[in-house]
Design a protein around this motif. Structure first.
Motif, PDB file in Angstrom:
ATOM      1  N   GLY A 281       0.815  -1.202   0.000  1.00 17.20           N
ATOM      2  CA  GLY A 281       0.000   0.000   0.000  1.00 17.20           C
ATOM      3  C   GLY A 281       0.849   1.253   0.000  1.00 17.20           C
ATOM      4  N   VAL A 282       0.185   2.391   0.177  1.00 19.48           N
ATOM      5  CA  VAL A 282       0.869   3.673   0.329  1.00 19.48           C
ATOM      6  C   VAL A 282       0.313   4.333   1.585  1.00 19.48           C
ATOM      7  CG1 VAL A 282       1.420   4.109  -2.093  1.00 19.48           C
ATOM      8  CG2 VAL A 282      -0.844   4.722  -1.225  1.00 19.48           C
ATOM      9  N   GLY A 283       1.132   5.166   2.229  1.00 17.49           N
ATOM     10  CA  GLY A 283       0.679   5.792   3.462  1.00 17.49           C
ATOM     11  C   GLY A 283       1.420   7.070   3.745  1.00 17.49           C
ATOM     12  N   GLY A 284       0.836   7.875   4.625  1.00 15.10           N
ATOM     13  CA  GLY A 284       1.490   9.111   5.019  1.00 15.10           C
ATOM     14  C   GLY A 284       0.496  10.241   5.181  1.00 15.10           C
ATOM     15  N   SER A 285       1.024  11.451   5.251  1.00 14.64           N
ATOM     16  CA  SER A 285       0.221  12.656   5.368  1.00 14.64           C
ATOM     17  C   SER A 285       0.733  13.662   4.348  1.00 14.64           C
ATOM     18  CB  SER A 285       0.308  13.238   6.779  1.00 14.64           C
ATOM     19  OG  SER A 285      -0.458  14.399   6.909  1.00 14.64           O
ATOM     20  N   SER A 286      -0.119  14.001   3.386  1.00 10.40           N
ATOM     21  CA  SER A 286       0.222  14.850   2.234  1.00 10.40           C
ATOM     22  C   SER A 286       1.120  14.131   1.236  1.00 10.40           C
ATOM     23  CB  SER A 286       0.892  16.161   2.671  1.00 10.40           C
ATOM     24  OG  SER A 286      -0.003  16.914   3.463  1.00 10.40           O
ATOM     25  N   PHE A 287       1.729  13.036   1.659  1.00  9.44           N
ATOM     26  CA  PHE A 287       2.509  12.198   0.751  1.00  9.44           C
ATOM     27  C   PHE A 287       1.994  10.767   0.862  1.00  9.44           C
ATOM     28  CE2 PHE A 287       5.508  15.662   0.873  1.00  9.44           C
ATOM     29  CZ  PHE A 287       6.164  15.608  -0.346  1.00  9.44           C
ATOM     30  N   PHE A 288       1.774  10.125  -0.268  1.00 14.17           N
ATOM     31  CA  PHE A 288       1.479   8.706  -0.280  1.00 14.17           C
ATOM     32  C   PHE A 288       2.810   7.987  -0.499  1.00 14.17           C
ATOM     33  CE2 PHE A 288      -2.746  10.239  -1.986  1.00 14.17           C
ATOM     34  CZ  PHE A 288      -3.420  10.043  -0.798  1.00 14.17           C
ATOM     35  N   PHE A 289       3.492   7.626   0.593  1.00 16.96           N
ATOM     36  CA  PHE A 289       4.797   6.989   0.490  1.00 16.96           C
ATOM     37  C   PHE A 289       4.646   5.513   0.150  1.00 16.96           C
ATOM     38  CE2 PHE A 289       5.809  10.584   3.347  1.00 16.96           C
ATOM     39  CZ  PHE A 289       6.889  11.113   2.661  1.00 16.96           C
ATOM     40  N   LYS A 290       5.550   5.002  -0.681  1.00 15.96           N
ATOM     41  CA  LYS A 290       5.531   3.584  -1.018  1.00 15.96           C
ATOM     42  C   LYS A 290       5.917   2.756   0.198  1.00 15.96           C
ATOM     43  CE  LYS A 290      10.195   3.986  -3.021  1.00 15.96           C
ATOM     44  NZ  LYS A 290      10.982   3.852  -4.253  1.00 15.96           N
ATOM     45  N   ASP A 291       5.442   1.509   0.238  1.00 18.79           N
ATOM     46  CA  ASP A 291       5.632   0.671   1.420  1.00 18.79           C
ATOM     47  C   ASP A 291       5.827  -0.779   1.001  1.00 18.79           C
ATOM     48  OD1 ASP A 291       5.558  -0.536   3.937  1.00 18.79           O
ATOM     49  OD2 ASP A 291       3.986   0.781   4.687  1.00 18.79           O
ATOM     50  N   SER A 292       6.884  -1.386   1.467  1.00 17.23           N
ATOM     51  CA  SER A 292       7.151  -2.798   1.190  1.00 17.23           C
ATOM     52  C   SER A 292       6.921  -3.670   2.418  1.00 17.23           C
ATOM     53  CB  SER A 292       8.594  -2.987   0.692  1.00 17.23           C
ATOM     54  OG  SER A 292       9.518  -2.572   1.690  1.00 17.23           O
ATOM     55  N   SER A 293       6.442  -3.071   3.498  1.00 20.12           N
ATOM     56  CA  SER A 293       6.264  -3.823   4.738  1.00 20.12           C
ATOM     57  C   SER A 293       4.989  -4.654   4.715  1.00 20.12           C
ATOM     58  CB  SER A 293       6.241  -2.875   5.944  1.00 20.12           C
ATOM     59  OG  SER A 293       5.030  -2.143   5.973  1.00 20.12           O
ATOM     60  N   ALA A 294       4.899  -5.574   5.659  1.00 18.10           N
ATOM     61  CA  ALA A 294       3.702  -6.394   5.831  1.00 18.10           C
ATOM     62  C   ALA A 294       3.503  -6.653   7.318  1.00 18.10           C
ATOM     63  CB  ALA A 294       3.830  -7.706   5.067  1.00 18.10           C
ATOM     64  N   GLU A 295       2.266  -6.869   7.699  1.00 22.44           N
ATOM     65  CA  GLU A 295       1.969  -7.186   9.091  1.00 22.44           C
ATOM     66  C   GLU A 295       0.859  -8.223   9.151  1.00 22.44           C
ATOM     67  OE1 GLU A 295       0.438  -3.546  11.159  1.00 22.44           O
ATOM     68  OE2 GLU A 295       1.027  -2.579   9.290  1.00 22.44           O
ATOM     69  N   LEU A 296       0.734  -8.832  10.313  1.00 24.63           N
ATOM     70  CA  LEU A 296      -0.196  -9.930  10.504  1.00 24.63           C
ATOM     71  C   LEU A 296      -1.200  -9.551  11.585  1.00 24.63           C
ATOM     72  CD1 LEU A 296      -0.199 -12.719   9.066  1.00 24.63           C
ATOM     73  CD2 LEU A 296       0.851 -13.655  11.137  1.00 24.63           C
ATOM     74  N   TYR A 297      -2.498  -9.691  11.247  1.00 25.50           N
ATOM     75  CA  TYR A 297      -3.533  -9.437  12.258  1.00 25.50           C
ATOM     76  C   TYR A 297      -3.959 -10.754  12.887  1.00 25.50           C
ATOM     77  CZ  TYR A 297      -7.988  -8.347  14.466  1.00 25.50           C
ATOM     78  OH  TYR A 297      -9.013  -8.224  15.382  1.00 25.50           O
ATOM     79  N   ASP A 298      -3.938 -10.790  14.214  1.00 20.12           N
ATOM     80  CA  ASP A 298      -4.344 -11.978  14.964  1.00 20.12           C
ATOM     81  C   ASP A 298      -5.672 -11.666  15.653  1.00 20.12           C
ATOM     82  OD1 ASP A 298      -4.747 -14.102  16.675  1.00 20.12           O
ATOM     83  OD2 ASP A 298      -2.684 -14.168  17.406  1.00 20.12           O
ATOM     84  N   PRO A 299      -6.780 -12.290  15.244  1.00 22.25           N
ATOM     85  CA  PRO A 299      -8.071 -11.991  15.862  1.00 22.25           C
ATOM     86  C   PRO A 299      -8.173 -12.439  17.316  1.00 22.25           C
ATOM     87  CG  PRO A 299      -8.275 -13.823  14.328  1.00 22.25           C
ATOM     88  CD  PRO A 299      -6.899 -13.266  14.145  1.00 22.25           C
ATOM     89  N   VAL A 300      -7.311 -13.351  17.748  1.00 19.44           N
ATOM     90  CA  VAL A 300      -7.340 -13.809  19.139  1.00 19.44           C
ATOM     91  C   VAL A 300      -6.771 -12.738  20.063  1.00 19.44           C
ATOM     92  CG1 VAL A 300      -6.529 -15.537  20.775  1.00 19.44           C
ATOM     93  CG2 VAL A 300      -7.202 -16.231  18.461  1.00 19.44           C
TER      94      VAL A 300
END
Length: 454
Positions: A281-300
Protein backbone atom coordinates in the motif's frame (compact mmCIF):
# COMPACT_ATOMS: atom_id res chain seq x y z
CA UNK A 1 -19.57 16.09 -10.94
CA UNK A 2 -16.82 18.04 -12.67
CA UNK A 3 -13.73 18.43 -10.54
CA UNK A 4 -9.95 18.38 -10.65
CA UNK A 5 -8.24 15.32 -9.14
CA UNK A 6 -10.43 15.35 -6.05
CA UNK A 7 -12.87 12.61 -7.02
CA UNK A 8 -10.86 9.46 -7.45
CA UNK A 9 -8.82 8.96 -4.32
CA UNK A 10 -5.39 7.43 -3.94
CA UNK A 11 -5.87 4.22 -5.89
CA UNK A 12 -7.52 5.70 -8.94
CA UNK A 13 -5.18 8.70 -8.94
CA UNK A 14 -2.24 6.31 -9.17
CA UNK A 15 -3.85 4.33 -11.97
CA UNK A 16 -4.95 7.34 -14.01
CA UNK A 17 -1.58 9.03 -13.62
CA UNK A 18 -0.01 5.85 -14.91
CA UNK A 19 -2.37 5.90 -17.86
CA UNK A 20 -1.34 9.44 -18.75
CA UNK A 21 2.35 8.72 -18.40
CA UNK A 22 2.72 11.18 -15.53
CA UNK A 23 4.26 8.62 -13.20
CA UNK A 24 6.77 7.35 -15.70
CA UNK A 25 7.77 10.83 -16.72
CA UNK A 26 10.84 9.68 -18.59
CA UNK A 27 9.03 6.75 -20.13
CA UNK A 28 9.22 5.56 -23.71
CA UNK A 29 6.60 6.89 -26.15
CA UNK A 30 6.41 3.49 -27.80
CA UNK A 31 3.29 1.30 -28.10
CA UNK A 32 2.64 -1.00 -25.18
CA UNK A 33 2.31 -4.05 -27.47
CA UNK A 34 -0.97 -4.80 -25.69
CA UNK A 35 -4.19 -5.28 -27.64
CA UNK A 36 -5.94 -2.73 -25.45
CA UNK A 37 -4.47 0.27 -27.27
CA UNK A 38 -7.75 1.06 -29.01
CA UNK A 39 -9.30 4.50 -29.52
CA UNK A 40 -12.81 3.08 -29.84
CA UNK A 41 -15.25 5.14 -27.80
CA UNK A 42 -17.34 3.66 -25.02
CA UNK A 43 -20.53 4.24 -27.03
CA UNK A 44 -19.21 2.49 -30.12
CA UNK A 45 -18.05 -0.44 -28.01
CA UNK A 46 -21.41 -0.75 -26.27
CA UNK A 47 -23.23 -0.85 -29.62
CA UNK A 48 -20.79 -3.49 -30.86
CA UNK A 49 -21.26 -5.60 -27.73
CA UNK A 50 -25.04 -5.35 -28.03
CA UNK A 51 -24.79 -6.82 -31.53
CA UNK A 52 -22.88 -9.86 -30.27
CA UNK A 53 -24.56 -13.00 -29.01
CA UNK A 54 -24.50 -12.92 -25.21
CA UNK A 55 -22.53 -15.77 -23.69
CA UNK A 56 -23.87 -17.63 -20.67
CA UNK A 57 -21.20 -18.47 -18.06
CA UNK A 58 -21.10 -21.62 -15.97
CA UNK A 59 -19.70 -22.53 -12.57
CA UNK A 60 -15.93 -22.13 -12.52
CA UNK A 61 -15.91 -19.24 -15.00
CA UNK A 62 -14.61 -15.81 -13.92
CA UNK A 63 -16.96 -12.84 -14.38
CA UNK A 64 -15.16 -9.61 -15.36
CA UNK A 65 -17.27 -6.46 -15.01
CA UNK A 66 -17.03 -2.68 -15.04
CA UNK A 67 -13.86 -0.64 -14.78
CA UNK A 68 -12.31 2.11 -16.90
CA UNK A 69 -11.35 1.58 -20.55
CA UNK A 70 -8.48 2.81 -22.73
CA UNK A 71 -10.26 6.14 -23.19
CA UNK A 72 -10.59 6.56 -19.39
CA UNK A 73 -14.36 6.04 -19.71
CA UNK A 74 -16.29 3.87 -17.25
CA UNK A 75 -17.58 0.55 -18.60
CA UNK A 76 -21.06 -1.03 -18.46
CA UNK A 77 -20.41 -4.30 -20.29
CA UNK A 78 -19.13 -7.56 -18.85
CA UNK A 79 -17.39 -10.72 -20.02
CA UNK A 80 -16.24 -13.97 -18.50
CA UNK A 81 -13.14 -16.13 -18.69
CA UNK A 82 -13.76 -19.76 -19.52
CA UNK A 83 -10.94 -21.88 -18.02
CA UNK A 84 -11.64 -24.79 -20.39
CA UNK A 85 -11.11 -22.75 -23.56
CA UNK A 86 -8.74 -20.15 -22.11
CA UNK A 87 -10.83 -17.43 -23.74
CA UNK A 88 -12.92 -14.44 -22.63
CA UNK A 89 -16.54 -14.38 -23.81
CA UNK A 90 -18.82 -11.34 -23.90
CA UNK A 91 -21.90 -11.51 -21.69
CA UNK A 92 -24.58 -9.02 -20.52
CA UNK A 93 -24.41 -5.22 -20.24
CA UNK A 94 -25.29 -3.32 -17.07
CA UNK A 95 -27.71 -0.39 -17.07
CA UNK A 96 -24.92 1.89 -15.78
CA UNK A 97 -21.20 2.08 -16.44
CA UNK A 98 -19.16 1.72 -13.25
CA UNK A 99 -15.50 2.05 -12.21
CA UNK A 100 -13.82 1.75 -8.79
CA UNK A 101 -16.45 -0.70 -7.59
CA UNK A 102 -16.48 -3.94 -5.61
CA UNK A 103 -18.41 -7.11 -6.43
CA UNK A 104 -19.97 -9.52 -3.94
CA UNK A 105 -21.70 -12.87 -4.54
CA UNK A 106 -25.37 -12.86 -3.53
CA UNK A 107 -26.17 -16.51 -4.12
CA UNK A 108 -24.66 -19.42 -6.01
CA UNK A 109 -25.74 -17.75 -9.27
CA UNK A 110 -25.86 -13.97 -8.65
CA UNK A 111 -23.32 -11.17 -8.10
CA UNK A 112 -23.97 -7.67 -6.68
CA UNK A 113 -22.50 -4.49 -8.17
CA UNK A 114 -23.23 -1.19 -6.40
CA UNK A 115 -22.24 2.43 -6.82
CA UNK A 116 -18.98 3.32 -8.54
CA UNK A 117 -17.94 6.27 -10.69
CA UNK A 118 -19.80 6.67 -13.98
CA UNK A 119 -18.26 9.04 -16.50
CA UNK A 120 -14.94 9.94 -18.04
CA UNK A 121 -11.60 11.51 -17.21
CA UNK A 122 -9.07 13.62 -19.06
CA UNK A 123 -5.52 14.10 -17.85
CA UNK A 124 -2.91 16.62 -18.97
CA UNK A 125 0.21 17.90 -17.21
CA UNK A 126 -0.72 16.41 -13.84
CA UNK A 127 -4.25 17.87 -14.01
CA UNK A 128 -7.13 15.39 -13.79
CA UNK A 129 -10.63 16.47 -14.79
CA UNK A 130 -13.68 14.25 -14.33
CA UNK A 131 -17.10 14.52 -15.86
CA UNK A 132 -19.69 12.19 -14.38
CA UNK A 133 -20.99 11.19 -10.98
CA UNK A 134 -20.69 8.67 -8.17
CA UNK A 135 -23.65 6.27 -8.28
CA UNK A 136 -25.99 5.01 -5.58
CA UNK A 137 -27.77 2.46 -7.77
CA UNK A 138 -27.04 -1.26 -7.66
CA UNK A 139 -27.43 -4.12 -10.12
CA UNK A 140 -27.13 -7.88 -9.91
CA UNK A 141 -25.74 -10.22 -12.56
CA UNK A 142 -27.52 -13.55 -13.07
CA UNK A 143 -25.21 -16.38 -14.07
CA UNK A 144 -28.16 -18.39 -15.41
CA UNK A 145 -29.32 -15.76 -17.92
CA UNK A 146 -26.16 -13.70 -18.41
CA UNK A 147 -28.19 -10.55 -17.72
CA UNK A 148 -28.11 -7.64 -15.26
CA UNK A 149 -31.17 -6.48 -13.31
CA UNK A 150 -31.87 -3.64 -10.81
CA UNK A 151 -30.94 -4.52 -7.23
CA UNK A 152 -32.01 -1.51 -5.19
CA UNK A 153 -30.41 1.81 -4.28
CA UNK A 154 -27.87 2.65 -1.59
CA UNK A 155 -28.66 5.45 0.84
CA UNK A 156 -25.37 7.15 -0.13
CA UNK A 157 -23.50 7.18 -3.48
CA UNK A 158 -20.12 5.43 -3.09
CA UNK A 159 -16.98 4.57 -5.01
CA UNK A 160 -13.70 3.15 -3.72
CA UNK A 161 -15.63 1.24 -1.05
CA UNK A 162 -15.49 -2.41 0.06
CA UNK A 163 -18.27 -5.00 -0.35
CA UNK A 164 -18.12 -8.17 1.77
CA UNK A 165 -20.44 -11.16 1.58
CA UNK A 166 -21.37 -12.22 5.12
CA UNK A 167 -22.12 -15.75 6.32
CA UNK A 168 -25.81 -14.82 6.60
CA UNK A 169 -25.98 -14.03 2.87
CA UNK A 170 -26.15 -10.26 3.30
CA UNK A 171 -23.49 -7.87 1.94
CA UNK A 172 -21.65 -5.22 3.98
CA UNK A 173 -20.83 -2.09 1.93
CA UNK A 174 -18.42 0.19 3.81
CA UNK A 175 -16.70 3.54 3.33
CA UNK A 176 -15.81 5.05 -0.01
CA UNK A 177 -16.21 8.50 -1.54
CA UNK A 178 -19.52 10.26 -2.26
CA UNK A 179 -20.59 12.84 -4.86
CA UNK A 180 -19.46 15.76 -2.71
CA UNK A 181 -15.81 14.76 -2.22
CA UNK A 182 -16.58 13.35 1.23
CA UNK A 183 -14.68 10.28 2.37
CA UNK A 184 -17.27 8.22 4.26
CA UNK A 185 -17.29 6.57 7.68
CA UNK A 186 -20.74 5.06 7.13
CA UNK A 187 -21.74 1.59 5.95
CA UNK A 188 -24.85 -0.13 4.60
CA UNK A 189 -26.14 -3.68 4.65
CA UNK A 190 -27.70 -5.22 1.55
CA UNK A 191 -30.35 -7.91 1.98
CA UNK A 192 -30.84 -9.94 -1.23
CA UNK A 193 -34.21 -11.22 0.05
CA UNK A 194 -35.72 -7.73 0.14
CA UNK A 195 -33.30 -6.19 -2.42
CA UNK A 196 -32.84 -3.22 -0.09
CA UNK A 197 -29.95 -1.42 1.61
CA UNK A 198 -30.20 -0.40 5.27
CA UNK A 199 -27.78 1.77 7.25
CA UNK A 200 -25.47 0.02 9.72
CA UNK A 201 -26.24 0.99 13.34
CA UNK A 202 -23.12 3.12 13.89
CA UNK A 203 -20.21 4.57 11.96
CA UNK A 204 -16.67 3.31 11.65
CA UNK A 205 -13.94 4.84 13.80
CA UNK A 206 -12.41 6.57 10.75
CA UNK A 207 -13.41 7.76 7.33
CA UNK A 208 -12.04 5.35 4.74
CA UNK A 209 -11.69 4.78 1.01
CA UNK A 210 -9.50 2.19 -0.71
CA UNK A 211 -9.32 0.28 2.57
CA UNK A 212 -9.50 -3.51 2.88
CA UNK A 213 -12.33 -5.63 4.29
CA UNK A 214 -11.74 -9.26 5.31
CA UNK A 215 -14.34 -11.79 6.44
CA UNK A 216 -12.77 -13.50 9.46
CA UNK A 217 -13.36 -17.15 10.41
CA UNK A 218 -15.59 -15.89 13.26
CA UNK A 219 -17.95 -14.30 10.73
CA UNK A 220 -16.93 -10.79 11.74
CA UNK A 221 -15.30 -8.37 9.25
CA UNK A 222 -11.94 -6.63 9.68
CA UNK A 223 -11.89 -3.16 8.04
CA UNK A 224 -8.32 -1.84 7.89
CA UNK A 225 -6.58 1.33 6.77
CA UNK A 226 -7.61 3.52 3.87
CA UNK A 227 -7.33 7.16 2.83
CA UNK A 228 -9.26 9.45 5.18
CA UNK A 229 -9.52 12.56 2.98
CA UNK A 230 -8.46 13.97 -0.38
CA UNK A 231 -5.52 15.87 1.07
CA UNK A 232 -3.17 12.91 1.14
CA UNK A 233 -3.85 11.49 4.60
CA UNK A 234 -4.09 7.77 5.35
CA UNK A 235 -4.83 5.85 8.55
CA UNK A 236 -3.49 2.86 10.47
CA UNK A 237 -6.76 2.38 12.35
CA UNK A 238 -9.08 -0.60 11.96
CA UNK A 239 -12.67 -1.52 12.80
CA UNK A 240 -14.40 -4.82 13.48
CA UNK A 241 -17.95 -5.29 12.14
CA UNK A 242 -20.18 -7.71 14.04
CA UNK A 243 -23.13 -8.98 11.96
CA UNK A 244 -24.98 -10.11 15.10
CA UNK A 245 -25.17 -6.59 16.57
CA UNK A 246 -24.95 -4.92 13.13
CA UNK A 247 -22.35 -2.50 14.47
CA UNK A 248 -18.69 -1.49 14.35
CA UNK A 249 -16.19 -1.59 17.18
CA UNK A 250 -12.76 0.06 16.87
CA UNK A 251 -9.98 -2.54 16.79
CA UNK A 252 -8.13 -2.77 20.09
CA UNK A 253 -4.82 -1.91 18.44
CA UNK A 254 -3.99 -0.05 15.19
CA UNK A 255 -1.82 -1.31 12.37
CA UNK A 256 1.89 -0.57 12.64
CA UNK A 257 1.83 1.40 9.35
CA UNK A 258 -0.68 3.75 7.75
CA UNK A 259 -1.91 2.14 4.53
CA UNK A 260 -4.27 2.61 1.59
CA UNK A 261 -4.50 0.63 -1.67
CA UNK A 262 -2.94 -2.33 0.18
CA UNK A 263 -4.06 -5.98 0.30
CA UNK A 264 -5.46 -8.20 3.05
CA UNK A 265 -5.47 -12.00 2.82
CA UNK A 266 -7.08 -14.43 5.27
CA UNK A 267 -5.26 -17.70 5.97
CA UNK A 268 -7.88 -20.46 6.19
CA UNK A 269 -5.52 -23.26 7.25
CA UNK A 270 -1.91 -23.95 8.21
CA UNK A 271 0.27 -22.32 10.88
CA UNK A 272 -1.35 -18.91 10.42
CA UNK A 273 -4.96 -20.12 10.17
CA UNK A 274 -7.43 -17.36 11.04
CA UNK A 275 -4.83 -14.60 10.77
CA UNK A 276 -4.78 -11.89 8.07
CA UNK A 277 -1.74 -10.83 6.03
CA UNK A 278 -1.73 -7.05 5.41
CA UNK A 279 0.78 -6.10 2.72
CA UNK A 280 2.07 -3.02 0.93
CA UNK A 281 0.00 0.00 0.00
CA UNK A 282 0.87 3.67 0.33
CA UNK A 283 0.68 5.79 3.46
CA UNK A 284 1.49 9.11 5.02
CA UNK A 285 0.22 12.66 5.37
CA UNK A 286 0.22 14.85 2.23
CA UNK A 287 2.51 12.20 0.75
CA UNK A 288 1.48 8.71 -0.28
CA UNK A 289 4.80 6.99 0.49
CA UNK A 290 5.53 3.58 -1.02
CA UNK A 291 5.63 0.67 1.42
CA UNK A 292 7.15 -2.80 1.19
CA UNK A 293 6.26 -3.82 4.74
CA UNK A 294 3.70 -6.39 5.83
CA UNK A 295 1.97 -7.19 9.09
CA UNK A 296 -0.20 -9.93 10.50
CA UNK A 297 -3.53 -9.44 12.26
CA UNK A 298 -4.34 -11.98 14.96
CA UNK A 299 -8.07 -11.99 15.86
CA UNK A 300 -7.34 -13.81 19.14
CA UNK A 301 -4.96 -11.18 20.54
CA UNK A 302 -6.56 -8.47 18.35
CA UNK A 303 -3.07 -7.22 17.54
CA UNK A 304 -1.28 -6.28 14.34
CA UNK A 305 2.31 -7.53 14.35
CA UNK A 306 4.84 -6.08 11.87
CA UNK A 307 6.69 -8.89 10.12
CA UNK A 308 10.48 -8.94 10.27
CA UNK A 309 10.58 -9.86 6.58
CA UNK A 310 9.54 -7.30 3.96
CA UNK A 311 8.34 -7.70 0.41
CA UNK A 312 11.19 -7.55 -2.09
CA UNK A 313 9.80 -4.30 -3.52
CA UNK A 314 7.07 -1.78 -2.57
CA UNK A 315 3.62 -2.48 -4.03
CA UNK A 316 0.26 -0.69 -4.04
CA UNK A 317 -2.81 -1.39 -6.19
CA UNK A 318 -1.37 -4.90 -6.48
CA UNK A 319 -3.18 -8.21 -5.93
CA UNK A 320 -2.78 -10.87 -3.23
CA UNK A 321 -4.14 -14.37 -3.85
CA UNK A 322 -4.22 -17.31 -1.44
CA UNK A 323 -2.91 -20.34 -3.32
CA UNK A 324 -4.00 -23.94 -2.76
CA UNK A 325 -0.67 -24.74 -1.08
CA UNK A 326 -1.29 -22.04 1.55
CA UNK A 327 1.17 -19.49 0.11
CA UNK A 328 0.09 -16.00 -0.99
CA UNK A 329 0.89 -14.67 -4.47
CA UNK A 330 1.50 -10.89 -4.58
CA UNK A 331 1.56 -9.64 -8.16
CA UNK A 332 2.26 -6.36 -9.95
CA UNK A 333 1.30 -3.00 -8.48
CA UNK A 334 2.72 0.50 -8.39
CA UNK A 335 6.06 1.20 -6.73
CA UNK A 336 6.44 4.91 -6.07
CA UNK A 337 5.38 8.01 -4.16
CA UNK A 338 2.56 10.49 -4.83
CA UNK A 339 2.49 13.99 -3.27
CA UNK A 340 -0.82 15.80 -2.69
CA UNK A 341 -1.23 19.42 -1.58
CA UNK A 342 -4.68 20.80 -0.69
CA UNK A 343 -6.31 17.98 -2.57
CA UNK A 344 -4.25 18.61 -5.72
CA UNK A 345 -1.45 16.51 -7.12
CA UNK A 346 1.93 18.21 -6.71
CA UNK A 347 4.29 15.41 -7.74
CA UNK A 348 4.65 11.71 -8.50
CA UNK A 349 7.45 9.29 -9.23
CA UNK A 350 7.71 5.53 -9.62
CA UNK A 351 7.06 2.61 -11.93
CA UNK A 352 4.45 -0.06 -12.44
CA UNK A 353 5.71 -3.56 -11.63
CA UNK A 354 5.80 -6.65 -13.84
CA UNK A 355 7.15 -8.83 -11.04
CA UNK A 356 5.56 -11.07 -8.43
CA UNK A 357 6.51 -12.77 -5.19
CA UNK A 358 5.06 -15.32 -2.80
CA UNK A 359 4.68 -15.30 0.98
CA UNK A 360 5.25 -18.59 2.81
CA UNK A 361 3.30 -18.75 6.11
CA UNK A 362 5.56 -21.56 7.34
CA UNK A 363 8.79 -19.57 7.08
CA UNK A 364 7.31 -16.07 7.15
CA UNK A 365 9.44 -15.13 4.13
CA UNK A 366 8.74 -13.41 0.80
CA UNK A 367 10.34 -15.01 -2.27
CA UNK A 368 10.53 -13.47 -5.76
CA UNK A 369 8.98 -15.41 -8.63
CA UNK A 370 11.89 -15.81 -11.03
CA UNK A 371 14.52 -14.70 -8.51
CA UNK A 372 15.86 -11.42 -7.15
CA UNK A 373 17.76 -8.87 -9.25
CA UNK A 374 20.75 -7.70 -7.20
CA UNK A 375 21.49 -4.85 -9.59
CA UNK A 376 17.98 -3.39 -9.63
CA UNK A 377 17.34 -4.40 -5.99
CA UNK A 378 13.93 -5.79 -6.86
CA UNK A 379 12.36 -8.98 -8.16
CA UNK A 380 13.17 -10.09 -11.69
CA UNK A 381 10.51 -9.42 -14.29
CA UNK A 382 8.26 -12.48 -14.31
CA UNK A 383 4.90 -11.30 -15.65
CA UNK A 384 4.48 -10.63 -19.35
CA UNK A 385 3.10 -7.14 -18.69
CA UNK A 386 3.59 -4.59 -15.91
CA UNK A 387 0.21 -3.99 -14.19
CA UNK A 388 -1.53 -2.09 -11.40
CA UNK A 389 -5.25 -1.90 -10.69
CA UNK A 390 -5.73 -5.38 -12.18
CA UNK A 391 -7.51 -8.44 -10.81
CA UNK A 392 -6.29 -11.88 -9.73
CA UNK A 393 -8.54 -14.95 -9.38
CA UNK A 394 -7.68 -18.51 -8.34
CA UNK A 395 -9.22 -20.92 -10.86
CA UNK A 396 -11.03 -24.02 -9.63
CA UNK A 397 -11.88 -25.88 -12.84
CA UNK A 398 -10.95 -26.30 -16.50
CA UNK A 399 -7.65 -27.14 -18.10
CA UNK A 400 -5.64 -25.23 -15.51
CA UNK A 401 -7.16 -25.59 -12.04
CA UNK A 402 -5.21 -24.09 -9.14
CA UNK A 403 -3.69 -21.45 -11.41
CA UNK A 404 -4.26 -17.69 -10.98
CA UNK A 405 -5.86 -15.56 -13.69
CA UNK A 406 -4.30 -12.07 -13.86
CA UNK A 407 -6.43 -9.73 -15.98
CA UNK A 408 -6.33 -6.13 -17.19
CA UNK A 409 -5.10 -3.19 -15.13
CA UNK A 410 -2.98 -0.24 -16.21
CA UNK A 411 0.55 -0.77 -17.48
CA UNK A 412 2.68 -1.83 -20.43
CA UNK A 413 5.15 -4.49 -21.53
CA UNK A 414 7.97 -2.08 -20.64
CA UNK A 415 7.61 -0.99 -16.97
CA UNK A 416 9.19 2.37 -17.88
CA UNK A 417 6.73 3.06 -20.71
CA UNK A 418 3.57 5.13 -20.47
CA UNK A 419 0.86 2.91 -19.05
CA UNK A 420 -2.56 2.34 -20.60
CA UNK A 421 -5.57 0.26 -19.66
CA UNK A 422 -4.86 -3.34 -20.65
CA UNK A 423 -6.89 -6.08 -22.28
CA UNK A 424 -4.18 -8.71 -21.87
CA UNK A 425 -4.32 -11.54 -19.34
CA UNK A 426 -1.96 -14.21 -18.06
CA UNK A 427 -1.98 -17.31 -15.88
CA UNK A 428 0.31 -18.02 -12.95
CA UNK A 429 1.27 -21.67 -12.48
CA UNK A 430 2.30 -22.26 -8.84
CA UNK A 431 3.86 -25.63 -9.67
CA UNK A 432 6.15 -24.14 -12.32
CA UNK A 433 6.51 -20.75 -10.67
CA UNK A 434 5.86 -18.94 -13.94
CA UNK A 435 3.37 -16.82 -15.89
CA UNK A 436 2.03 -17.59 -19.38
CA UNK A 437 -0.18 -15.43 -21.59
CA UNK A 438 -3.76 -16.43 -22.24
CA UNK A 439 -6.39 -15.00 -24.59
CA UNK A 440 -7.07 -11.24 -24.16
CA UNK A 441 -10.26 -9.67 -22.84
CA UNK A 442 -12.62 -8.14 -25.40
CA UNK A 443 -12.27 -4.78 -23.64
CA UNK A 444 -9.31 -3.07 -21.99
CA UNK A 445 -10.09 -2.55 -18.28
CA UNK A 446 -8.65 -1.22 -15.01
CA UNK A 447 -10.32 -0.73 -11.63
CA UNK A 448 -12.74 -3.50 -12.62
CA UNK A 449 -13.95 -6.59 -10.73
CA UNK A 450 -13.35 -10.32 -11.16
CA UNK A 451 -15.63 -12.89 -9.49
CA UNK A 452 -15.30 -16.67 -9.53
CA UNK A 453 -18.74 -18.08 -10.32
CA UNK A 454 -20.09 -21.09 -8.41
Amino acid sequence: MKTALRALGVGAVICLLAASGCINGEGVDSPSQDSSASSTTAHTRKVAVQNLKVGIPTAGDVLIAGGADASNESIADAEFFNPSSGQFIVTGIGASSRAAISAAPLSPTQVLFAGGFSGGATIKNFSLNLEGKVLSSAESFDEVTGAFSPAGTMGTPRMGYTATELNNGKVLVAGGLDNHDNVLDTAELYDPATRKFTTVGNTMGDRRMFQTATLLLSGKVLIAGGATNLSGDTTNSADIYDPVSNSFTPATFPMDHQRAAHTATLFTSGPMAGKVLIAGGVGGSSFFFKDSSAELYDPVSQQFVLLSSFMNEPRSMHTATLLDNGDVLLAGGFSGTVAVTSGMLSGASGVISNSAETFDPNSGDFTCVGGFNNDALRCNQSMGVARAGHTATLLATGLHPHRVLIAGGIGAVDPAAHGIELSSAELFNPAAGSFTATGPMSTARALHTATLLH
